[in-house]
Design a protein around this motif. Structure first.
Motif, PDB file in Angstrom:
ATOM      1  N   GLY A   1       6.076   7.079  -1.426  1.00 32.38           N
ATOM      2  CA  GLY A   1       5.871   6.420  -0.153  1.00 32.38           C
ATOM      3  C   GLY A   1       6.926   6.765   0.873  1.00 32.38           C
ATOM      4  N   ASP A   2       6.762   6.168   2.036  1.00 29.13           N
ATOM      5  CA  ASP A   2       7.703   6.336   3.131  1.00 29.13           C
ATOM      6  C   ASP A   2       9.025   5.678   2.775  1.00 29.13           C
ATOM      7  OD1 ASP A   2       9.132   6.023   5.580  1.00 29.13           O
ATOM      8  OD2 ASP A   2       7.260   6.394   6.663  1.00 29.13           O
ATOM      9  N   ASN A   3      10.115   6.279   3.174  1.00 28.71           N
ATOM     10  CA  ASN A   3      11.433   5.711   2.877  1.00 28.71           C
ATOM     11  C   ASN A   3      11.644   4.352   3.538  1.00 28.71           C
ATOM     12  OD1 ASN A   3      12.225   7.840   1.270  1.00 28.71           O
ATOM     13  ND2 ASN A   3      13.057   9.012   2.990  1.00 28.71           N
ATOM     14  N   ASN A   4      10.875   4.081   4.607  1.00 31.53           N
ATOM     15  CA  ASN A   4      10.993   2.784   5.285  1.00 31.53           C
ATOM     16  C   ASN A   4      10.225   1.685   4.565  1.00 31.53           C
ATOM     17  OD1 ASN A   4      12.597   3.796   7.408  1.00 31.53           O
ATOM     18  ND2 ASN A   4      10.755   4.586   8.442  1.00 31.53           N
ATOM     19  N   PHE A   5       9.426   2.103   3.577  1.00 29.19           N
ATOM     20  CA  PHE A   5       8.624   1.135   2.830  1.00 29.19           C
ATOM     21  C   PHE A   5       9.171   0.991   1.419  1.00 29.19           C
ATOM     22  CE2 PHE A   5       5.412   0.998  -0.534  1.00 29.19           C
ATOM     23  CZ  PHE A   5       4.935  -0.292  -0.361  1.00 29.19           C
ATOM     24  N   THR A   6       9.438  -0.213   1.023  1.00 30.99           N
ATOM     25  CA  THR A   6       9.836  -0.500  -0.365  1.00 30.99           C
ATOM     26  C   THR A   6       9.021  -1.684  -0.864  1.00 30.99           C
ATOM     27  OG1 THR A   6      11.611  -2.001   0.330  1.00 30.99           O
ATOM     28  CG2 THR A   6      12.191   0.329   0.008  1.00 30.99           C
ATOM     29  N   PHE A   7       8.916  -1.800  -2.172  1.00 28.89           N
ATOM     30  CA  PHE A   7       8.223  -2.959  -2.738  1.00 28.89           C
ATOM     31  C   PHE A   7       9.070  -3.566  -3.851  1.00 28.89           C
ATOM     32  CE2 PHE A   7       6.440   0.881  -4.728  1.00 28.89           C
ATOM     33  CZ  PHE A   7       6.689   0.640  -6.070  1.00 28.89           C
ATOM     34  N   SER A   8       8.978  -4.877  -3.985  1.00 21.87           N
ATOM     35  CA  SER A   8       9.768  -5.596  -4.976  1.00 21.87           C
ATOM     36  C   SER A   8       8.994  -5.862  -6.260  1.00 21.87           C
ATOM     37  CB  SER A   8      10.260  -6.929  -4.402  1.00 21.87           C
ATOM     38  OG  SER A   8       9.177  -7.668  -3.861  1.00 21.87           O
ATOM     39  N   GLN A   9       7.655  -5.850  -6.198  1.00 23.78           N
ATOM     40  CA  GLN A   9       6.826  -6.047  -7.384  1.00 23.78           C
ATOM     41  C   GLN A   9       5.608  -5.160  -7.273  1.00 23.78           C
ATOM     42  OE1 GLN A   9       5.977 -10.111  -8.728  1.00 23.78           O
ATOM     43  NE2 GLN A   9       7.598 -10.891  -7.409  1.00 23.78           N
ATOM     44  N   MET A  10       5.142  -4.678  -8.432  1.00 20.11           N
ATOM     45  CA  MET A  10       3.913  -3.876  -8.452  1.00 20.11           C
ATOM     46  C   MET A  10       3.205  -4.077  -9.783  1.00 20.11           C
ATOM     47  SD  MET A  10       3.247   0.214  -7.850  1.00 20.11           S
ATOM     48  CE  MET A  10       3.164   0.086  -6.060  1.00 20.11           C
ATOM     49  N   GLU A  11       1.877  -4.202  -9.725  1.00 20.14           N
ATOM     50  CA  GLU A  11       1.046  -4.316 -10.913  1.00 20.14           C
ATOM     51  C   GLU A  11      -0.067  -3.285 -10.835  1.00 20.14           C
ATOM     52  OE1 GLU A  11       1.490  -6.347 -13.600  1.00 20.14           O
ATOM     53  OE2 GLU A  11       3.377  -6.965 -12.670  1.00 20.14           O
ATOM     54  N   SER A  12      -0.374  -2.664 -11.969  1.00 26.09           N
ATOM     55  CA  SER A  12      -1.451  -1.668 -12.000  1.00 26.09           C
ATOM     56  C   SER A  12      -2.797  -2.359 -12.188  1.00 26.09           C
ATOM     57  CB  SER A  12      -1.211  -0.667 -13.135  1.00 26.09           C
ATOM     58  OG  SER A  12      -1.172  -1.326 -14.390  1.00 26.09           O
ATOM     59  N   VAL A  13      -3.755  -2.012 -11.335  1.00 30.85           N
ATOM     60  CA  VAL A  13      -5.117  -2.533 -11.422  1.00 30.85           C
ATOM     61  C   VAL A  13      -5.981  -1.578 -12.238  1.00 30.85           C
ATOM     62  CG1 VAL A  13      -7.176  -3.114 -10.066  1.00 30.85           C
ATOM     63  CG2 VAL A  13      -4.895  -3.784  -9.247  1.00 30.85           C
ATOM     64  N   SER A  14      -5.781  -0.298 -12.002  1.00 24.10           N
ATOM     65  CA  SER A  14      -6.459   0.748 -12.762  1.00 24.10           C
ATOM     66  C   SER A  14      -5.534   1.967 -12.760  1.00 24.10           C
ATOM     67  CB  SER A  14      -7.819   1.080 -12.132  1.00 24.10           C
ATOM     68  OG  SER A  14      -7.636   1.698 -10.869  1.00 24.10           O
ATOM     69  N   SER A  15      -6.044   3.095 -13.231  1.00 22.78           N
ATOM     70  CA  SER A  15      -5.206   4.295 -13.266  1.00 22.78           C
ATOM     71  C   SER A  15      -4.972   4.875 -11.875  1.00 22.78           C
ATOM     72  CB  SER A  15      -5.852   5.355 -14.167  1.00 22.78           C
ATOM     73  OG  SER A  15      -7.130   5.714 -13.665  1.00 22.78           O
ATOM     74  N   THR A  16      -5.722   4.375 -10.888  1.00 19.35           N
ATOM     75  CA  THR A  16      -5.561   4.901  -9.521  1.00 19.35           C
ATOM     76  C   THR A  16      -5.313   3.803  -8.487  1.00 19.35           C
ATOM     77  OG1 THR A  16      -7.963   4.827  -9.148  1.00 19.35           O
ATOM     78  CG2 THR A  16      -7.038   6.888 -10.011  1.00 19.35           C
ATOM     79  N   GLN A  17      -5.223   2.567  -8.924  1.00 15.63           N
ATOM     80  CA  GLN A  17      -5.099   1.469  -7.970  1.00 15.63           C
ATOM     81  C   GLN A  17      -3.973   0.528  -8.387  1.00 15.63           C
ATOM     82  OE1 GLN A  17      -8.064  -2.045  -7.133  1.00 15.63           O
ATOM     83  NE2 GLN A  17      -8.756  -0.283  -5.928  1.00 15.63           N
ATOM     84  N   PHE A  18      -3.183   0.087  -7.400  1.00 10.21           N
ATOM     85  CA  PHE A  18      -2.040  -0.782  -7.653  1.00 10.21           C
ATOM     86  C   PHE A  18      -1.960  -1.851  -6.555  1.00 10.21           C
ATOM     87  CE2 PHE A  18      -1.306   3.459  -9.152  1.00 10.21           C
ATOM     88  CZ  PHE A  18      -0.739   3.306 -10.413  1.00 10.21           C
ATOM     89  N   VAL A  19      -1.432  -2.995  -6.924  1.00 12.42           N
ATOM     90  CA  VAL A  19      -1.137  -4.033  -5.928  1.00 12.42           C
ATOM     91  C   VAL A  19       0.373  -4.265  -5.949  1.00 12.42           C
ATOM     92  CG1 VAL A  19      -3.380  -5.176  -5.952  1.00 12.42           C
ATOM     93  CG2 VAL A  19      -1.654  -5.842  -7.635  1.00 12.42           C
ATOM     94  N   PHE A  20       0.925  -4.631  -4.797  1.00 11.57           N
ATOM     95  CA  PHE A  20       2.370  -4.756  -4.708  1.00 11.57           C
ATOM     96  C   PHE A  20       2.763  -5.865  -3.739  1.00 11.57           C
ATOM     97  CE2 PHE A  20       1.036  -1.684  -1.486  1.00 11.57           C
ATOM     98  CZ  PHE A  20       1.670  -2.160  -0.349  1.00 11.57           C
TER      99      PHE A  20
END
Length: 508
Positions: A293-312
């Motif tokens: 991702g962009d260096n200006n974007f960070t995330f504190s939590q992430m979960e995998s929904v599928s092999s190609t989809q994630f929520v954060f």
């Protein structure tokens, strides 16, 4: 012959009355001598939880009063009606417990403590019949009968009125108590007997492990101190394997806090501080860059929904508040953020802090707040479909924020009140670990166990709670559900608990 019958009848009435009086005196004294336990049992009852305090006080006092009135001839009649009414109340309670509640609590109560609920029912019915015969044959002084054989309808109507009144009273209390628990956040827990049992534990030596996920009957543990090393074990805790990730890092990316996520047959190494997602197969443990991702974007939590989809969860640069987002490699709208899922109360950062979870069976993401009695469920398009409340009573986050450097840096001025410590969602359930005691719960229990509350995400209801007992004097700090097994992680152990099929509708 008639005289002998009258004598036998009088003896029967006297013996019956003294038996009724003795039963109520014994029962009342037993309750009063261990009043705290009696009140706690009522508080954890699936039927009278919301009214445990007045019922705990009122029942033994009424029993003593009725026993006293049974002793005097002038008050025998009214006392027998009172005894009959109380026994109808107790019997209705048992019938509802056995047939209409989600679980049957432990049997308790004075002289009946050793009896099961079915034996309770038989015992009560016997005393109801005894009271009916005593009412039928008892005479008042001055030749005034409780029941005149010339007016049998009056007696029958009186008995039916008392019976129907008793049944309706308990049924109404049950319905009102359910409403109090489900809607009014009265913080009353109910505990079915033994819904969760400990299977076994495994010493993993270090406290840096976390649960990364499950695949094909194996539990995978990541290690925050050694991110390239993963531990896996089968559900018998007998077959332990170690895995080393081979990372194709030609981009020379520097990691800050990488974590492993399992989505069979793949694994992902993610780092929200960079941010990046590396993808590999469990068969060879080789991973290469899948997204950066962009260096200006960070995330504190992430979960995998599928092999190609994630929520954060991330911080929006414009509003400086927590937001929920989605990354979908198969969608033209690859990157999407919603600022509608999390509800700001104070600052939008600390007050919205919580746990992001994904339930694959319901295809829903769940966000549970740390500092308030609320959780949110949404679909993978980030549209809210339900905002629920836990049974805790803290609606607003209790936090105090300190600022420095001209309000550019914010931090918590003190440790806030944590309402929900841990959470996980599986099947139709949401499991929330809370260390806050509800009504009628002994403080001593937290020395040996943690409390987990269970919510039904389909019916939007609180189901029940259970104790998650410590293993080798170590508390469970995090947990996840795999089929019908709860995997708990303490400081130095991975512990398996079985979720009983009588209480949970989960895969085996």
């Amino acid at each position: 012959m008639k005289l002998r019958w009258d004598i036998l009848r009088n003896y029967f009435v006297e013996i019956g009355i003294y038996l009724c009086a003795f039963l109520f005196v014994y029962a009342a004294v037993s309750k009063l001598l261990d009043f705290e336990t009696f009140e706690t049992q009522l508080g954890q009852s699936p039927l009278l939880s919301a009214y445990a305090k007045p019922v705990a006080i009122g029942v033994p006092l009424l029993e003593l009063l009725i026993s006293l009135l049974l002793v005097f001839k002038r008050t025998k009649r009214i006392a027998l009606y009172g005894f009959f009414a109380m026994m109808v109340l107790f019997t209705t309670y048992i019938v509802i417990i056995l047939n209409f509640t989600d679980f049957v609590p432990c049997s308790c109560g004075g002289v009946l403590e050793a009896l099961g609920w079915t034996e309770h029912l038989i015992f009560n019915v016997c005393f109801i019949i005894l009271a009916l015969f005593a009412l039928l044959f008892e005479k008042k002084q001055n030749d005034s009968r409780i029941m005149s054989f010339k007016k049998p309808k009056t007696f029958i109507i009186s008995i039916l009125s008392v019976f129907i009144g008793g049944v309706m009273s308990v049924s109404t209390l049950y319905l009102l108590s359910e409403k109090e628990i489900q809607r009014n956040n009265s913080f009353l827990r109910r505990y079915p007997p033994h819904p969760v049992t400990t299977i076994k534990g495994l010493n993993i030596k270090y406290n840096s492990y976390y649960i990364a996920g499950f695949a094909e009957g194996r539990i995978y543990l990541g290690n925050s101190s050694a991110p390239a090393h993963t531990l896996s074990v089968d559900t018998t805790l007998a077959n332990v394997k170690t895995h080393k990730i081979e990372l194709d890092n030609t981009q020379q990316i520097t990691f800050f806090s990488p974590q492993i996520r399992i989505q069979s047959p793949y694994f992902f190494l993610i780092d929200g501080s960079v941010p990046v997602i590396f993808k590999g197969k469990l068969s060879d443990w080789k991973a290469r860059l899948s997204w950066q991702g962009d260096n200006n974007f960070t995330f504190s939590q992430m979960e995998s929904v599928s092999s190609t989809q994630f929520v954060f969860r991330s911080i929006d640069n414009k509003s400086s508040q927590n937001v929920i987002g989605r990354i979908d490699f198969d969608n033209s709208d690859t990157f999407r953020v919603s600022n509608k899922l999390l509800q700001k109360q104070i600052d939008g950062i600390f007050d919205t802090d919580g746990m992001l979870r994904y339930n694959s069976e319901l295809n829903r993401l769940i966000y549970v707040y740390y500092y308030r009695n609320k959780f949110v469920t949404a679909d993978t398009d980030l549209d809210i479909d339900y905002q629920g409340r836990t049974i805790d009573t803290v609606k607003n986050a209790v936090i105090r924020i300190a600022s420095s450097n001209s309000d550019q840096v914010r931090r918590l001025a003190e440790q806030p009140l944590i309402v929900n410590h841990q959470s996980y969602s599986a099947g139709k359930y949401l499991f929330i670990k809370s260390d806050r005691l509800g009504k009628y719960e002994p403080e001593e229990i937290l020395k040996d166990a943690s409390i987990v509350d269970v919510y039904n995400l389909e019916n939007h209801t609180y189901e029940f709670s259970f104790y998650l007992y410590d293993y080798k004097r170590e508390k469970i700090k995090s947990f996840q559900i795999y089929n019908n097994i709860l995997i708990g992680l303490s400081e130095h152990h991975v512990v398996l608990y079985r979720l009983q099929p009588l209480n949970f509708e989960l895969k085996k």
